[in-house]
Design a protein around this motif. Structure first.
Motif, mmCIF file in Angstrom:
data_model
loop_
_atom_site.group_PDB
_atom_site.id
_atom_site.type_symbol
_atom_site.label_atom_id
_atom_site.label_comp_id
_atom_site.label_asym_id
_atom_site.label_seq_id
_atom_site.Cartn_x
_atom_site.Cartn_y
_atom_site.Cartn_z
ATOM 1 N N GLN B 2 -9.557 3.788 3.050
ATOM 2 C CA GLN B 2 -8.763 4.562 4.012
ATOM 3 C C GLN B 2 -9.644 5.014 5.177
ATOM 4 O O GLN B 2 -10.681 5.639 4.965
ATOM 5 C CB GLN B 2 -8.142 5.779 3.327
ATOM 6 N N GLU B 30 -3.237 -6.104 1.897
ATOM 7 C CA GLU B 30 -2.179 -5.300 2.496
ATOM 8 C C GLU B 30 -2.813 -4.315 3.462
ATOM 9 O O GLU B 30 -3.922 -3.809 3.205
ATOM 10 C CB GLU B 30 -1.427 -4.525 1.409
ATOM 11 N N ALA B 31 -2.139 -4.030 4.546
ATOM 12 C CA ALA B 31 -2.666 -3.051 5.501
ATOM 13 C C ALA B 31 -1.514 -2.263 6.111
ATOM 14 O O ALA B 31 -0.425 -2.787 6.321
ATOM 15 C CB ALA B 31 -3.434 -3.755 6.607
ATOM 16 N N ILE B 32 -1.788 -0.991 6.342
ATOM 17 C CA ILE B 32 -0.757 -0.123 6.917
ATOM 18 C C ILE B 32 -1.476 0.976 7.698
ATOM 19 O O ILE B 32 -2.600 1.341 7.372
ATOM 20 C CB ILE B 32 0.136 0.451 5.794
ATOM 21 N N GLY B 33 -0.841 1.454 8.747
ATOM 22 C CA GLY B 33 -1.509 2.485 9.531
ATOM 23 C C GLY B 33 -0.554 3.182 10.458
ATOM 24 O O GLY B 33 0.607 2.796 10.572
ATOM 25 N N SER B 34 -1.062 4.201 11.122
ATOM 26 C CA SER B 34 -0.209 4.968 12.014
ATOM 27 C C SER B 34 -1.014 5.485 13.191
ATOM 28 O O SER B 34 -2.189 5.819 13.060
ATOM 29 C CB SER B 34 0.404 6.144 11.261
ATOM 30 N N PHE B 50 -5.558 4.375 9.171
ATOM 31 C CA PHE B 50 -5.491 2.975 8.775
ATOM 32 C C PHE B 50 -5.898 2.809 7.316
ATOM 33 O O PHE B 50 -6.937 3.312 6.894
ATOM 34 C CB PHE B 50 -6.373 2.101 9.673
ATOM 35 N N LYS B 51 -5.067 2.113 6.538
ATOM 36 C CA LYS B 51 -5.307 1.981 5.100
ATOM 37 C C LYS B 51 -5.229 0.508 4.703
ATOM 38 O O LYS B 51 -4.264 -0.173 5.043
ATOM 39 C CB LYS B 51 -4.254 2.789 4.328
ATOM 40 N N TYR B 55 -1.079 0.689 -0.586
ATOM 41 C CA TYR B 55 -0.600 2.011 -0.185
ATOM 42 C C TYR B 55 0.835 1.899 0.325
ATOM 43 O O TYR B 55 1.251 0.836 0.769
ATOM 44 C CB TYR B 55 -1.471 2.585 0.937
ATOM 45 N N GLN B 56 1.562 3.009 0.289
ATOM 46 C CA GLN B 56 2.915 3.010 0.856
ATOM 47 C C GLN B 56 3.003 3.822 2.144
ATOM 48 O O GLN B 56 3.609 3.410 3.108
ATOM 49 C CB GLN B 56 3.923 3.580 -0.151
ATOM 50 N N SER B 57 2.404 5.029 2.098
ATOM 51 C CA SER B 57 2.522 5.907 3.265
ATOM 52 C C SER B 57 1.525 5.485 4.340
ATOM 53 O O SER B 57 0.375 5.198 4.030
ATOM 54 C CB SER B 57 2.245 7.353 2.854
ATOM 55 N N PRO B 58 1.967 5.479 5.599
ATOM 56 C CA PRO B 58 1.022 5.117 6.668
ATOM 57 C C PRO B 58 0.018 6.224 6.990
ATOM 58 O O PRO B 58 -0.900 5.998 7.769
ATOM 59 C CB PRO B 58 1.940 4.854 7.869
ATOM 60 N N LEU B 59 0.187 7.401 6.389
ATOM 61 C CA LEU B 59 -0.696 8.526 6.703
ATOM 62 C C LEU B 59 -1.816 8.673 5.683
ATOM 63 O O LEU B 59 -1.594 8.552 4.480
ATOM 64 C CB LEU B 59 0.102 9.837 6.745
ATOM 65 N N GLN B 61 -4.212 11.307 3.878
ATOM 66 C CA GLN B 61 -4.136 12.745 3.608
ATOM 67 C C GLN B 61 -5.519 13.389 3.668
ATOM 68 O O GLN B 61 -6.541 12.727 3.456
ATOM 69 C CB GLN B 61 -3.530 12.980 2.227
#
Lengths: 589, 183
Positions: B2, B30-34, B50-51, B55-59, B61
């Protein structure tokens, strides 16, 4: 093939793949990039409209003529476009018609935090809410088909966190569809009362059919978990819940949030012992559930204000405390957004700030930042266009109260075209004594430099007519001698214009002409220019700091100008009583 | 993995998450981000999440980031709470005194946070004619060299090349190397 796309990029891709023919929008964070991305596909006619109402009507007309059409706007834009939106719900569609709405929980860049899901309920149209970028693409495509199947506009509701989050998206190819035939049909399309009465009844019937459809629609998803905890979730709240609770909960993700799948929700509720509803802002789904007499936890335990996060959900639902990440407690200067170094708004703002007895009604745009210290110019920010219209009312009230100060209304070029012109017409016709400032920086700046009717270019980059704001003011009836056109980099001229409009009892206009400092042409033109301080001549009177330019500071007992930021606008130079500041060409070391 | 990437509007921080995302997808991860647009353009604080992984949530913590990549030291200090215990701060510094603050040192020590600093502005002044728009590529090089991620230099170089206009190819390569060696 998979690509990493933001929600906005995915909506644009989905619209293109669905064979969308016509798209229109007015820029507004967080929705702006939808049309910017869609415009890259040559198969789709795309335009920036002067405001959201026009955008929705352009898309509505295209749909009526048989094209698949889309319009996009931020949440407050749908207030502007609400009039045609409600009636299009009666008329329905010919070609698929999708209204994309981007809400802003957390107010990242907005004046309010309204939850536009109530618009779907209020206007009686179906609504889809994606939970990630892949669903942004899939739901957009599906929305066009849903629209045609049920003869209704479809509201695609996004939020900032969906628009601006990125995820891997499986993309497809475009399905090219012909524009459908148009057959004249006034009883469907011309909403005179007799026809509208019939169409209203049909809209009510359609809602019942849509609700039945949604009980088994592909937009909702049941995810069984291990425990007795159940979560009904929408939007990004679903992703936060999955991450916070994992397999400890079962989930009902609702992707079509109007009309609600009531039976599906009731069945899910009866399958779990503890039920939570996770949604941002208002208790929209929760209200539907409670109306069924089903008890749950929701907004009694989760915030109505701001965004959700996995940590908020873990704390509320599981009672888990936050992770180890405590703030350092070490003070770091805040970085609020502010007017850029060299911003052309600053000069006229400074001239206004020197006058003690005046009131400035502000508006939506970069110039809203003028109300912050040290300029403190601007009493109000309501909505697009209110800078002018509210100034008219404020001045009338002042006059009734015997207050003689000058009242100003202030807005920008794009806002003037959006909804400032009507306010100016009102001012002239009703003999307003207020003064009206148009800060024309030749671009829609706050949202990231979009073209507007004054720039002479279309969204697609083609040359077009550039509307002349001064001539529009004159055509609205402002007398030529009361229209003061100034370069706001020239402080003397700005002061003179402010004084002139203070002295006239007639409706008067100040029009600034200097383009945004961030425009590529401007940056290239001024790339080598910088102001420098002669510390021998400087007497540390600090006059140069008064306009609040971020490029100029006092550090270690002297005035310093940051050559990286300065573009030699020269405002500080004009305020220096000893001539200690001068312009020169910057040399790179 | 993360990441939280922080800086000031206009520093080009969104490019870094594009590079990370490209590498992740090429690896089949897999990649996800906000990210946040809009007002952030006006010199305000910018935070990008950026994760990479499941992961599911783009945030990201507070207390969960493995790496905090800070284009500005003040923004780095402001956002340290995002790091997990034992996480790493990769930071562009312009004033070393800020990192002599005893409270800050104690915070970093207590949480086992490792600091990898680069004097980005000095390096770009010296080698790139003061063109600070290269800061994102410089920091990508520094992050790569710091060993806080499993990113290989060539992998980052290839992603930067593909995501940038061809005319910047040589300069980007030079700056990436500069950042890599600066660590």
């Amino acid at each position: 093939m998979k690509e990493l796309l933001t929600g906005n990029e995915a909506v644009a891709r989905g619209a293109w793949e669905a064979g969308c023919h016509v798209a229109a929008a007015y820029p507004g964070t967080p929705s702006t990039e939808i049309l910017e991305n869609l415009a890259r596909y040559e198969d789709v006619y795309c335009e920036w409209s002067p405001n959201e109402k026009v955008a929705l009507e352009v898309a509505a007309g295209a749909s009526m003529a048989g094209a698949r059409s889309l319009c996009a706007m931020k949440h407050v834009g749908l207030n502007v476009a609400a009039d045609p939106f409600f009636t299009m719900a009666y008329i329905g569609v010919n070609g698929g018609f999708v209204v994309v709405d981007a809400d802003d929980p957390g107010l990242h860049s907005s004046q309010n935090e309204q939850d536009n899901r109530w618009y779907a309920l209020h206007a009686k149209v179906p609504m889809l809410e994606p939970t990630d970028s892949q669903e942004c693409l899939d739901f957009t495509k599906a929305a066009f088909a849903l629209s045609e199947k049920f003869d209704t506009p479809v509201l695609l509701r996004l939020t900032t966190r969906i628009c601006h989050s990125k995820g891997a998206v499986e993309t497809g190819e475009r399905t090219e569809l012909p524009v459908k035939d148009y057959v004249r049909n006034p009883s469907k399309n011309a909403m005179l009362p007799a026809a509208a009465r019939v169409r209203h009844a049909l809209a009510e019937e359609r809602l019942l059919e849509l609700q039945e459809y949604n009980e088994t629609s592909p937009f909702n998803l049941l995810v069984p978990g291990e425990g007795s905890l159940g979560v009904i979730a929408t939007g990004v709240g679903y992703q936060h819940a999955r991450e916070a609770l994992g397999d400890r909960a079962s989930y009902l993700k609702i992707g079509m949030t109007w009309p609600l799948p009531l039976k599906l929700m009731a069945d899910f509720a009866s399958s779990v012992e503890t039920l939570w509803v996770v949604e941002e802002n208002d208790p929209f789904v929760e209200s539907g559930l409670r109306a069924l007499g089903i008890s749950c936890s929701g907004k009694d335990r989760l915030p109505l204000v701001g965004e959700l996060s996995p940590a908020i959900l873990a704390k509320a639902i599981l009672g888990e405390e936050e992770m180890s990440g405590k703030k350092t407690g070490i003070p770091v200067p805040d970085r609020p957004p502010l007017l850029c170094a060299g911003c052309p708004h600053r000069g006229l703002f400074y001239a206004l700030s020197e006058k003690k007895d005046l009131v400035v009604m502000g508006d939506i745009g970069c110039y809203g930042l003028g109300s912050l210290p040290p300029l403190n110019v601007g009493e109000s920010t309501i909505c697009m266009g209110a800078g002018f219209s509210a100034a008219i009312g404020f001045q009338k009230a002042d006059e009734r109260a015997g207050r003689t100060r000058k009242v100003f209304g202030l807005l920008g070029d794009s806002t003037f075209f959006h909804s400032g012109i009507t306010g100016l017409i009102d001012a002239v016709v009703n003999k307003s004594k207020a003064a009206f400032v148009i800060m024309d920086n030749r671009i829609t700046a706050m949202t990231g430099q979009q073209e507007n009717p004054g720039t002479g270019r279309t969204l697609g980059g083609e040359d077009t007519a550039a509307l002349n704001i001064g001539r529009i003011c004159a055509a609205c009836g402002v007398r030529e001698e009361n229209i003061h056109t100034v370069d706001p980099y020239d402080l003397a001229a700005s002061r003179k214009a402010v004084q002139a409009v203070i002295e006239t009892p007639d409706t008067a206009v100040i029009l600034t002409t200097r383009p945004c400092a961030l425009l590529r042409d401007v940056r290239e033109e001024r790339a080598g220019m910088v102001c420098v301080v002669d510390t021998e001549k400087c007497v540390l009177c600090l006059s140069c700091l008064k306009p609040g330019c971020p490029a100029i500071t006092k550090a270690e007992g002297r005035i310093v100008i940051d050559s990286k930021a300065c573009n030699a606008c020269g405002l500080c130079l004009q305020l220096c009583p000893t001539g200690a500041i001068s312009k020169e060409a910057a040399g790179h070391e | 993995m993360q990441y939280v990437i922080v800086g000031i509007g206009g520093q080009g921080i969104l490019f870094t998450s594009k590079v990370l995302g490209k590498i992740a997808l090429d690896r089949g991860a897999e990649a996800i981000g906000s990210e946040v647009h809009g007002m952030a353009q006006r010199g305000g604080s910018v935070v990008s999440h950026f994760k990479i992984g499941d992961y599911q949530s783009p945030l990201v913590q507070a207390g969960e980031a493995d790496v905090l990549l800070a284009f500005d030291q003040g923004e780095g200090i402001r956002n340290l709470h995002f790091l997990r215990d034992g996480g790493s701060l990769v930071v562009n510094i312009h004033d070393e005194k800020a990192f002599e603050n005893p409270n800050l040192l104690e915070y970093l020590k207590k949480r086992g946070i490792k600091v990898h600093s680069v004097k980005g502005y000095d390096l770009l002044r010296e080698h790139m004619g003061g063109n600070f728009l290269f800061l994102n590529v410089l920091l990508a090089g520094a992050m790569c060299a710091s060993g806080v991620t499993d990113l290989a230099f060539d992998e980052v170089a290839a992603a930067v090349k593909e995501l940038s206009p061809a005319k910047f190819e040589d300069a980007n390569r030079k700056v990436l190397q500069l950042g890599y060696e600066a660590h």
